[in-house]
Enzyme design. Structure first.
Site, PDB file in Angstrom:
ATOM      1  N   ASP A 286      95.273  68.764 -10.000  1.00 19.46           N
ATOM      2  CA  ASP A 286      94.371  68.915  -8.859  1.00 19.46           C
ATOM      3  C   ASP A 286      94.316  67.562  -8.141  1.00 19.46           C
ATOM      4  O   ASP A 286      94.910  66.576  -8.577  1.00 19.46           O
ATOM      5  CB  ASP A 286      92.983  69.399  -9.286  1.00 19.46           C
ATOM      6  CG  ASP A 286      92.261  70.081  -8.117  1.00 19.46           C
ATOM      7  OD1 ASP A 286      92.657  69.847  -6.951  1.00 19.46           O
ATOM      8  OD2 ASP A 286      91.304  70.838  -8.345  1.00 19.46           O
TER       9      ASP A 286
HETATM   10  C1  NOJ Z   1      90.736  70.268  -4.755  1.00 14.68           C
HETATM   11  C2  NOJ Z   1      90.444  71.655  -5.221  1.00 14.68           C
HETATM   12  O1  NOJ Z   1      89.823  71.626  -6.488  1.00 14.68           O
HETATM   13  C3  NOJ Z   1      91.666  72.544  -5.314  1.00 14.68           C
HETATM   14  O2  NOJ Z   1      91.255  73.857  -5.580  1.00 14.68           O
HETATM   15  C4  NOJ Z   1      92.469  72.460  -4.060  1.00 14.68           C
HETATM   16  O3  NOJ Z   1      93.581  73.316  -4.149  1.00 14.68           O
HETATM   17  C5  NOJ Z   1      92.882  71.030  -3.849  1.00 14.68           C
HETATM   18  N1  NOJ Z   1      91.699  70.200  -3.686  1.00 14.68           N
HETATM   19  C6  NOJ Z   1      93.780  70.862  -2.631  1.00 14.68           C
HETATM   20  O4  NOJ Z   1      93.069  70.993  -1.477  1.00 14.68           O
END
Ligand code: NOJ
Length: 740
Positions: A286
């Protein structure tokens, strides 16, 4: 194959155009093998690195300004947040024409409930209990996104959530592992189709691996403590189902799971995902979750964070740059990392290959297709269909709904009556308020020419200001009925948007109380991104429609239900608590030694709150009534290898045609470990005319009764079971059988 790639890459493609008999590799394997042989270590690490574009972002930007230079030198394999045919083409040209090997970039983006045509938030959409509709939303998302140059969706989010304080509950399919698994498969199939290389499909991501939804206190990004049994039984099934459906990628969670940040969890990624489930796609971290392991107090330095994630099987690092900075050093110190790197790069190149990017890196960046498909009329038709079917009728006292279309005066009151932003919900991608038809516009389009609509906001969503109440009261008094539109704004749920109080924000409850005091019927239209605990509203208002954040066609879809053009059929995919103090509250809980008994002081309960929820999982009303009868089993016992047939008669005893979601649950009476009081195992959605009956048939096999037993084996145990059928998880007919 078009001759657009670098000479080197072209040489590799031509050299691999047939099956390599000697090594028995498929053309894909042979191609990737040869490409890998040509790659330097920095180029390999580049494939394992993803940077964000500057166009949109969802967290602190940690990549530096030389990102484009990395693209040109083959040191970056992926972007997120670069969208649009033109922009993706520009960036792709840099990679393909600029870098030595010309390996195409893969563009990822968060399209949680649509690209530009916005559908209901995923939790809301899960209330429609129609897998074809859910799949269609994903197909449309893929069609629009792929035409705009996006290859890869960071969806579906398949986290089970039992805590509505957690803002990200809106992104999943609710609290139930069985239903969430079905929805996960429908969404993966919708995004990916049968062929990833088709121009209308995109790669999907199952996220956030794993148990992110169990964050302590519902606080986003927080710690999770989940036993391995609960992990495997509750949190992992939707991930397992997504893997089984061929999802292209997985994303690590931000959470610390039982003491190990998920981005470094050997158990989750190497053991369960890549070994037990034999997952062939790749794993992306993430946003900066690799680097954040230093903040978790798990990695002493960024370099150690890189080592831990690489070793645990995280193939691509999103946004933070620990791989880019330290993996070469790690290899210099210990050459055994090379095999892990090759495995990661093979997986990433494999998905690029499946997407057809080596054949034509620009196939998705097509301005013509973008103009044709994005916001297509048919997509809006679907948006209305799925939105109206996602609405849940929670209350309808004295048949207040549906309303007559030719009422003389309707007061439409509340802070969200004409708000075009709220229906888009959070994670609205390229959804724009200009595309939204609001509730007020929907009502105006639905009513007769003679109907007068009186409108005022009354208050804001989250403010203490009650100066608007006076006008609201005076309009309400003049009307035949009040439609009160209240709830949460888009940015009150989603990432980093947890709440400690899940009632109506601001003075909205007081607004409802004032409106009710006028004596006029009050129909509440609730717009929200999480279950709202507000007992007075549910127990006193004449009708309550749970409309979530419904997307671009919110207004017409709600009007369809308000005026009875559509008879509501949605059922809750999540329990609605009475108060925050009841959380966590979910239907598939365990027995206790002292089951709730209001007459017995020494049983499980609160002294200051009712025991049960406001509305149970699976709950939802209709404008007609359904009666359940004759629950019959074809045998009283069966053994493994056989199955038992279950039938039940459902009759529409009310005045109008309607759809019903018939739900099947089981209870394993005694186990080597304790079992939940109920587990959903099936459902059927049927349409019945007034007085029509239908006999429904379900079947259950021993396979479907398996669980993680005392020895942590996934198996069934012989013994007594109960089977239940009904309209929700509380009102159930029951029968018994034995598994021999
Ligand atoms: C953080 C989020 O937790 C995740 O779900 C997302 O895909 C990413 N950012 C990218 O934006």
């Amino acid at each position: 194959m078009r001759l657009i790639l670098s000479t080197l890459l072209l040489g590799i493609i031509l050299g691999c155009s047939g099956t390599d008999q000697t090594q028995n590799l498929s053309p894909k394997e042979a191609f990737i093998d040869s490409l890998l042989n040509e790659m330097t270590l920095p180029e390999k690490i580049g494939q394992m690195s993803q940077a964000t574009g500057s166009f949109e972002f969802t967290g602190p930007i940690t990549s530096d300004s030389s990102t484009l230079e990395l693209v040109r030198t083959g040191r970056l394999g992926s972007f997120l947040n670069v969208v649009g045919a033109e922009r993706t083409r520009e960036a792709q040209e840099m990679a393909v024409n600029g870098s030595r090997l010309g390996i195409p970039l893969i563009f990822g983006y968060d399209m949680i409930h649509g690209y530009a045509t916005t559908f209901p938030i995923p939790m809301g959409e899960a209330a429609c209990w129609d897998l074809d509709l859910i799949k269609r939303s994903a197909e449309i998302t893929a069609l629009e996104a792929s035409a705009a140059g996006v290859h890869w969706n960071f969806a579906p989010m398949v986290d089970i959530a039992r805590d509505p304080r957690w803002g990200r509950i809106m992104e999943g399919a609710g609290e139930d592992p069985w239903w969430s698994s079905k929805v996960a498969v429908a969404r993966v199939e919708g995004y990916q189709g049968d062929d990833l290389s088709s121009t209308g499909t995109i790669a999907a991501t199952a996220k956030h691996f794993a148990a992110y939804g169990a964050a302590e206190g519902g606080r986003d990004y927080n710690t999770t403590e989940v036993s391995e049994r609960t992990l495997r039984e509750i949190y992992l099934p939707p991930f397992r189902a997504a893997a089984g459906a061929g999802v292209a990628s997985f994303m690590n969670g931000f959470n610390d799971l039982n003491g190990v940040p998920a981005s470094a969890s050997h158990l989750l990624v190497r053991q369960i995902l890549k070994k037990e489930w034999d997952f062939k796609g790749f794993v992306v971290s993430d946003w900066a979750s690799v680097q954040e392991m230093t903040d978790h107090g798990y990695a002493a330095s960024d370099k150690e964070a890189a080592r831990l994630s690489l070793a645990a099987g995280c193939d691509m690092e999103m946004v933070s740059t620990t791989y880019e900075t330290y993996v070469e050093d790690l290899v210099a110190e210990n050459a055994s990392y090379l095999a892990m790197i090759d495995d990661a790069v093979q997986r990433i190149l494999g998905i690029k290959y499946d997407l057809g990017l080596f054949e034509d890196p620009y196939r998705y960046s097509d301005a013509g297709r973008e103009a044709k498909y994005v916001l297509h009329n048919d997509h809006f038709k679907h948006a209305r269909e799925v939105a109206k079917k996602s609405i849940v009728l929670l209350e309808n006292r004295d048949n207040t709904l549906p309303l007559d279309m030719d009422l003389a005066k309707i007061a439409v009151i509340g802070p969200l009556i004409n708000d075009p932003v709220t229906p888009l919900g959070t994670w609205s991608a390229q959804g724009k308020k200009e595309h939204v038809t609001t509730l007020l516009e929907g009502v105006q389009l639905a009513v007769s020419e003679q109907t007068k609509i009186l409108t005022t906001n009354g208050c804001e969503v989250n403010s203490a200001d009650k100066t608007g109440f006076k006008k609201a009261r005076s309009l309400a008094k003049q009307a035949d009925v009040i439609i009160a539109v209240v709830g949460e704004e888009a940015m009150m749920s989603g990432e980093a948007l947890s709440r400690s109080d899940i009632g109506l924000p601001g003075v909205q409850l007081e607004l409802l109380q004032m409106l009710k005091a006028t004596g006029k019927p009050v129909v509440v239209v609730l717009m929200n991104g999480r279950p709202i605990a507000e007992p007075w509203m549910y127990e006193n208002c004449d009708a309550v429609l749970e409309t979530w954040h419904l997307g671009v066609q919110s207004g017409p879809a709600i009007a369809d239900v308000l005026f009875g053009t559509y008879n509501p059929s949605g059922k809750l995919p999540v329990t609605i608590p009475r108060s925050v103090g009841q959380i966590p509250i979910y239907y598939n809980h365990k027995h206790t030694g002292r089951a709730f008994d209001p007459a017995d002081r020494y049983t499980t309960k609160y002294i200051d709150e009712k025991y049960g929820p406001q509305y149970p999982f699976g709950y939802g009303l209709s404008y007609t009534n359904f009666e359940y009868s004759n629950l019959l089993l074809d045998k009283s016992s069966f053994q493994a290898g056989e199955s038992i047939s279950i039938e039940v008669i459902v009759t529409n005893t009310g005045p109008v045609a309607g759809e019903e979601v018939v739900q099947l649950y089981v209870r394993d009476m005694i186990g080597s470990v304790t079992r939940p009081v109920l587990e959903l195992k099936g459902f059927e959605k049927i349409m019945l005319a007034p007085n029509e009956s239908q006999t429904l048939h379900f079947s259950l096999s021993a396979e479907e009764l398996r669980f993680w037993d005392e020895e942590m084996q996934f198996n069934w145990e012989p013994g007594d079971f109960k089977v239940f059928v009904g309209p929700n998880s509380e009102d159930l007919l029951e029968a018994e059988f034995k598994l021999l």
